[in-house]
Write a protein that holds these residues in place. Structure first.
Motif, PDB file in Angstrom:
ATOM      1  N   ASP A 122       0.693  -1.233  -0.132  1.00  0.00           N
ATOM      2  CA  ASP A 122       0.138  -0.041  -0.166  1.00  0.00           C
ATOM      3  C   ASP A 122       0.763   1.239  -0.028  1.00  0.00           C
ATOM      4  O   ASP A 122       0.192   2.209  -0.112  1.00  0.00           O
ATOM      5  CB  ASP A 122      -0.986  -0.042   1.280  1.00  0.00           C
ATOM      6  N   ILE A 123       1.978   1.089   0.167  1.00  0.00           N
ATOM      7  CA  ILE A 123       3.207   2.510   0.096  1.00  0.00           C
ATOM      8  C   ILE A 123       3.703   2.405  -1.203  1.00  0.00           C
ATOM      9  O   ILE A 123       4.288   1.564  -1.767  1.00  0.00           O
ATOM     10  CB  ILE A 123       4.099   2.266   1.229  1.00  0.00           C
ATOM     11  N   ASP A 124       3.698   3.798  -1.780  1.00  0.00           N
ATOM     12  CA  ASP A 124       4.107   3.937  -2.877  1.00  0.00           C
ATOM     13  C   ASP A 124       5.625   4.414  -2.634  1.00  0.00           C
ATOM     14  O   ASP A 124       5.795   5.669  -2.431  1.00  0.00           O
ATOM     15  CB  ASP A 124       3.305   4.995  -3.676  1.00  0.00           C
ATOM     16  N   LEU A 125       6.726   3.539  -2.767  1.00  0.00           N
ATOM     17  CA  LEU A 125       7.969   3.896  -2.579  1.00  0.00           C
ATOM     18  C   LEU A 125       8.797   4.735  -3.483  1.00  0.00           C
ATOM     19  O   LEU A 125       8.814   4.140  -4.711  1.00  0.00           O
ATOM     20  CB  LEU A 125       8.734   2.649  -2.015  1.00  0.00           C
ATOM     21  N   ARG A 126       9.437   5.933  -3.212  1.00  0.00           N
ATOM     22  CA  ARG A 126      10.402   6.286  -4.159  1.00  0.00           C
ATOM     23  C   ARG A 126      11.584   6.816  -3.556  1.00  0.00           C
ATOM     24  O   ARG A 126      11.620   7.071  -2.381  1.00  0.00           O
ATOM     25  CB  ARG A 126       9.632   7.791  -4.600  1.00  0.00           C
ATOM     26  N   PHE A 127      12.706   6.310  -4.430  1.00  0.00           N
ATOM     27  CA  PHE A 127      13.844   6.247  -3.918  1.00  0.00           C
ATOM     28  C   PHE A 127      15.009   7.263  -4.518  1.00  0.00           C
ATOM     29  O   PHE A 127      14.800   7.129  -6.163  1.00  0.00           O
ATOM     30  CB  PHE A 127      14.602   4.843  -3.645  1.00  0.00           C
ATOM     31  N   SER A 128      15.918   8.030  -3.858  1.00  0.00           N
ATOM     32  CA  SER A 128      16.843   8.554  -4.665  1.00  0.00           C
ATOM     33  C   SER A 128      18.165   8.269  -3.710  1.00  0.00           C
ATOM     34  O   SER A 128      18.374   8.468  -2.667  1.00  0.00           O
ATOM     35  CB  SER A 128      16.778  10.003  -4.781  1.00  0.00           C
ATOM     36  N   ALA A 129      19.214   7.908  -4.602  1.00  0.00           N
ATOM     37  CA  ALA A 129      20.698   7.524  -4.026  1.00  0.00           C
ATOM     38  C   ALA A 129      21.311   9.011  -4.315  1.00  0.00           C
ATOM     39  O   ALA A 129      21.875   9.191  -5.558  1.00  0.00           O
ATOM     40  CB  ALA A 129      21.394   6.372  -4.911  1.00  0.00           C
ATOM     41  N   SER A 130      21.774   9.496  -3.285  1.00  0.00           N
ATOM     42  CA  SER A 130      22.299  11.009  -3.360  1.00  0.00           C
ATOM     43  C   SER A 130      22.694  11.147  -2.008  1.00  0.00           C
ATOM     44  O   SER A 130      22.394  10.837  -1.117  1.00  0.00           O
ATOM     45  CB  SER A 130      21.216  12.049  -3.738  1.00  0.00           C
ATOM     46  N   LEU A 131      24.003  12.173  -2.155  1.00  0.00           N
ATOM     47  CA  LEU A 131      24.591  12.742  -0.888  1.00  0.00           C
ATOM     48  C   LEU A 131      24.187  14.128  -0.919  1.00  0.00           C
ATOM     49  O   LEU A 131      24.877  15.060   0.051  1.00  0.00           O
ATOM     50  CB  LEU A 131      26.122  12.408  -0.909  1.00  0.00           C
ATOM     51  N   LYS A 132      23.286  14.636  -1.812  1.00  0.00           N
ATOM     52  CA  LYS A 132      22.871  16.116  -1.719  1.00  0.00           C
ATOM     53  C   LYS A 132      22.200  16.425  -0.156  1.00  0.00           C
ATOM     54  O   LYS A 132      21.478  15.626   0.164  1.00  0.00           O
ATOM     55  CB  LYS A 132      21.900  16.382  -3.018  1.00  0.00           C
ATOM     56  N   MET A 133      22.487  17.606   0.186  1.00  0.00           N
ATOM     57  CA  MET A 133      21.918  18.058   1.552  1.00  0.00           C
ATOM     58  C   MET A 133      20.446  18.220   1.111  1.00  0.00           C
ATOM     59  O   MET A 133      20.075  18.956   0.271  1.00  0.00           O
ATOM     60  CB  MET A 133      22.669  19.313   1.940  1.00  0.00           C
ATOM     61  N   MET A 134      19.529  17.633   1.685  1.00  0.00           N
ATOM     62  CA  MET A 134      18.209  17.989   1.538  1.00  0.00           C
ATOM     63  C   MET A 134      17.264  18.925   2.437  1.00  0.00           C
ATOM     64  O   MET A 134      17.697  19.066   3.695  1.00  0.00           O
ATOM     65  CB  MET A 134      17.443  16.488   1.681  1.00  0.00           C
ATOM     66  N   ASP A 135      16.509  19.477   1.704  1.00  0.00           N
ATOM     67  CA  ASP A 135      15.450  20.411   2.239  1.00  0.00           C
ATOM     68  C   ASP A 135      14.339  19.349   2.316  1.00  0.00           C
ATOM     69  O   ASP A 135      13.765  19.483   1.165  1.00  0.00           O
ATOM     70  CB  ASP A 135      15.313  21.725   1.600  1.00  0.00           C
ATOM     71  N   PHE A 136      13.810  19.175   3.559  1.00  0.00           N
ATOM     72  CA  PHE A 136      12.541  18.237   3.413  1.00  0.00           C
ATOM     73  C   PHE A 136      11.203  18.754   2.959  1.00  0.00           C
ATOM     74  O   PHE A 136      10.367  18.060   2.581  1.00  0.00           O
ATOM     75  CB  PHE A 136      12.299  17.822   4.800  1.00  0.00           C
ATOM     76  N   THR A 137      11.165  20.283   2.694  1.00  0.00           N
ATOM     77  CA  THR A 137       9.935  20.911   2.269  1.00  0.00           C
ATOM     78  C   THR A 137      10.438  21.171   0.822  1.00  0.00           C
ATOM     79  O   THR A 137       9.497  20.586  -0.017  1.00  0.00           O
ATOM     80  CB  THR A 137       9.893  22.284   2.766  1.00  0.00           C
ATOM     81  N   ARG A 138      11.364  21.759   0.348  1.00  0.00           N
ATOM     82  CA  ARG A 138      11.705  22.134  -0.903  1.00  0.00           C
ATOM     83  C   ARG A 138      11.827  20.992  -1.987  1.00  0.00           C
ATOM     84  O   ARG A 138      11.264  20.896  -2.960  1.00  0.00           O
ATOM     85  CB  ARG A 138      12.961  23.008  -0.992  1.00  0.00           C
ATOM     86  N   ASP A 139      12.451  19.744  -1.646  1.00  0.00           N
ATOM     87  CA  ASP A 139      12.851  18.572  -2.370  1.00  0.00           C
ATOM     88  C   ASP A 139      11.933  17.479  -2.236  1.00  0.00           C
ATOM     89  O   ASP A 139      12.091  16.372  -2.872  1.00  0.00           O
ATOM     90  CB  ASP A 139      14.254  18.086  -1.672  1.00  0.00           C
ATOM     91  N   GLU A 140      10.677  17.766  -1.428  1.00  0.00           N
ATOM     92  CA  GLU A 140       9.632  16.592  -1.050  1.00  0.00           C
ATOM     93  C   GLU A 140      10.042  15.397  -0.953  1.00  0.00           C
ATOM     94  O   GLU A 140       9.801  14.107  -1.517  1.00  0.00           O
ATOM     95  CB  GLU A 140       8.905  16.545  -2.434  1.00  0.00           C
ATOM     96  N   VAL A 141      11.151  15.385   0.236  1.00  0.00           N
ATOM     97  CA  VAL A 141      11.753  14.138   0.590  1.00  0.00           C
ATOM     98  C   VAL A 141      11.102  13.866   2.144  1.00  0.00           C
ATOM     99  O   VAL A 141      11.003  14.750   2.874  1.00  0.00           O
ATOM    100  CB  VAL A 141      13.320  14.030   0.532  1.00  0.00           C
ATOM    101  N   ASP A 142      10.798  12.708   2.285  1.00  0.00           N
ATOM    102  CA  ASP A 142      10.287  12.308   3.595  1.00  0.00           C
ATOM    103  C   ASP A 142      11.443  11.623   4.583  1.00  0.00           C
ATOM    104  O   ASP A 142      11.199  12.324   5.694  1.00  0.00           O
ATOM    105  CB  ASP A 142       9.090  11.192   3.395  1.00  0.00           C
ATOM    106  N   VAL A 143      12.255  11.115   4.089  1.00  0.00           N
ATOM    107  CA  VAL A 143      13.355  10.329   4.924  1.00  0.00           C
ATOM    108  C   VAL A 143      14.609  10.758   4.374  1.00  0.00           C
ATOM    109  O   VAL A 143      14.652  10.107   3.144  1.00  0.00           O
ATOM    110  CB  VAL A 143      12.990   8.852   5.400  1.00  0.00           C
ATOM    111  N   ALA A 144      15.752  10.690   4.890  1.00  0.00           N
ATOM    112  CA  ALA A 144      16.873  10.668   4.642  1.00  0.00           C
ATOM    113  C   ALA A 144      17.788   9.662   5.510  1.00  0.00           C
ATOM    114  O   ALA A 144      17.588   9.693   6.645  1.00  0.00           O
ATOM    115  CB  ALA A 144      17.598  12.066   4.423  1.00  0.00           C
TER     116      ALA A 144
END
Length: 307
Positions: A122-144
């Motif tokens: 039931d979870i739509d998993l999306r994944f990104s392999a990156s060392l980029k510093m994430m902004d959880f708002t701007r980059d729409e990332v839930d977990v790093a």
């Protein structure tokens, strides 16, 4: 009473026209007629009492008032868009976007993800392999999942793997290593992506812990830890393997730790997310799954002798 702001549609029309420097292109972006867009901008100018654009024959340019308003309008819409996206994600219990570094992704996370996907259809998993510093708002990332020697202030941050390193080789080379000094006779494989660690966690540190003088030969250097592990898997030499990157190969017998002595990396992998996001259902399920998966590392840790 403070002056009331004009309608948002008028600001939107101005922002688009200021970015394109064209009423026609701005109208296309907003899917309105040029006349409608011009009317919105005119109403904004009347509200302000000053012109925002100079209308030229085939172009427009910002007035001094327009130049002052344009960056504020752009920043305002960007902030509003971020807040809107964050609010939507707050109530989205299906989508889960995760990011982690390339080495950790290829050697630890990716081989296991299918289990999480199978157990959580039931979870739509999306994944990104990156060392980029994430902004959880701007980059729409839930977990790093990040590797560091410090806490992540301002975020929810939970250590999941305490990094340590130990000599590792392919089984074919294991019989050649009975004591620490035997490693001096074999090619050494180095991983340069952890040279930032302090104190260092490298071959010099390990040999000193073993009571030996570090070798003067350079050995082969790799920019990524997973590449150094791949070289060890092929029998190219001995890697001072990171447990986070090597655990699966140790478990399936493709790598062997011929000696017990290990050194700490004084760093850990952490689950990082915005405060409060750890309680979202799909994030909580991912974190629970990861805690179960790292149990194999905990078992291997108990078999080591740390300097």
């Amino acid at each position: 009473m403070p002056d009331r702001l004009p309608p948002l549609t008028a600001f939107r029309a101005f922002d688009a026209a200021a970015r394109h420097m064209s009423f026609a292109k701005a109208a296309d972006e907003l899917n309105v007629t040029p006349a409608a867009l011009s009317f919105q901008i005119k109403s904004l100018e009347e509200h302000l009492g000053h012109a925002l654009f100079r209308r030229l024959n085939r172009a427009v340019e910002l007035t001094e008032s327009g130049k002052i308003l344009a960056p504020g309008a752009a920043d305002g819409f960007e902030t509003l868009t971020k807040a809107w996206s964050a609010t939507k994600r707050l109530h989205d219990n299906r989508t889960l976007t995760v990011t982690a570094g390339p080495s950790f992704t290829s050697k630890w996370l990716a081989p296991r993800l299918f289990q999480f996907v199978q157990n959580n259809p039931d979870i739509d998993l999306r994944f990104s392999a990156s060392l980029k510093m994430m902004d959880f708002t701007r980059d729409e990332v839930d977990v790093a999942i990040r590797f560091s020697q410090h806490d992540d202030e301002g975020f929810y941050s939970e250590p999941i793997i305490e990094e340590w390193l130990c000599p590792m080789v392919a089984p074919a080379l294991a019989d050649k290593i009975k004591t620490a000094s035997d490693i001096l006779d074999l090619p050494l494989l180095h991983q340069d992506d952890i040279t930032f660690l302090h104190p260092p966690a490298d071959w010099d540190t390990w040999f000193q812990a073993a009571g030996l003088k570090p070798p003067t030969t350079a050995g082969t250097h790799f920019s990524q830890s997973d590449h150094a592990v791949n070289a060890a898997l092929s029998g190219a030499g001995v890697v001072l393997g990171r447990i986070s990157v090597s655990e699966k190969h140790l478990t399936d017998g493709r790598l062997v730790m011929p000696l017990d002595l290990a050194i700490s990396g004084h760093a850990s992998y952490r689950i990082v997310c915005a405060k409060g996001a750890e309680n979202r259902p799909q994030v909580a399920r991912l974190m629970s799954w990861i805690r179960e998966e790292v149990a194999a590392i905990d078992a291997l840790t108990k078999t080591r002798t740390f300097a």
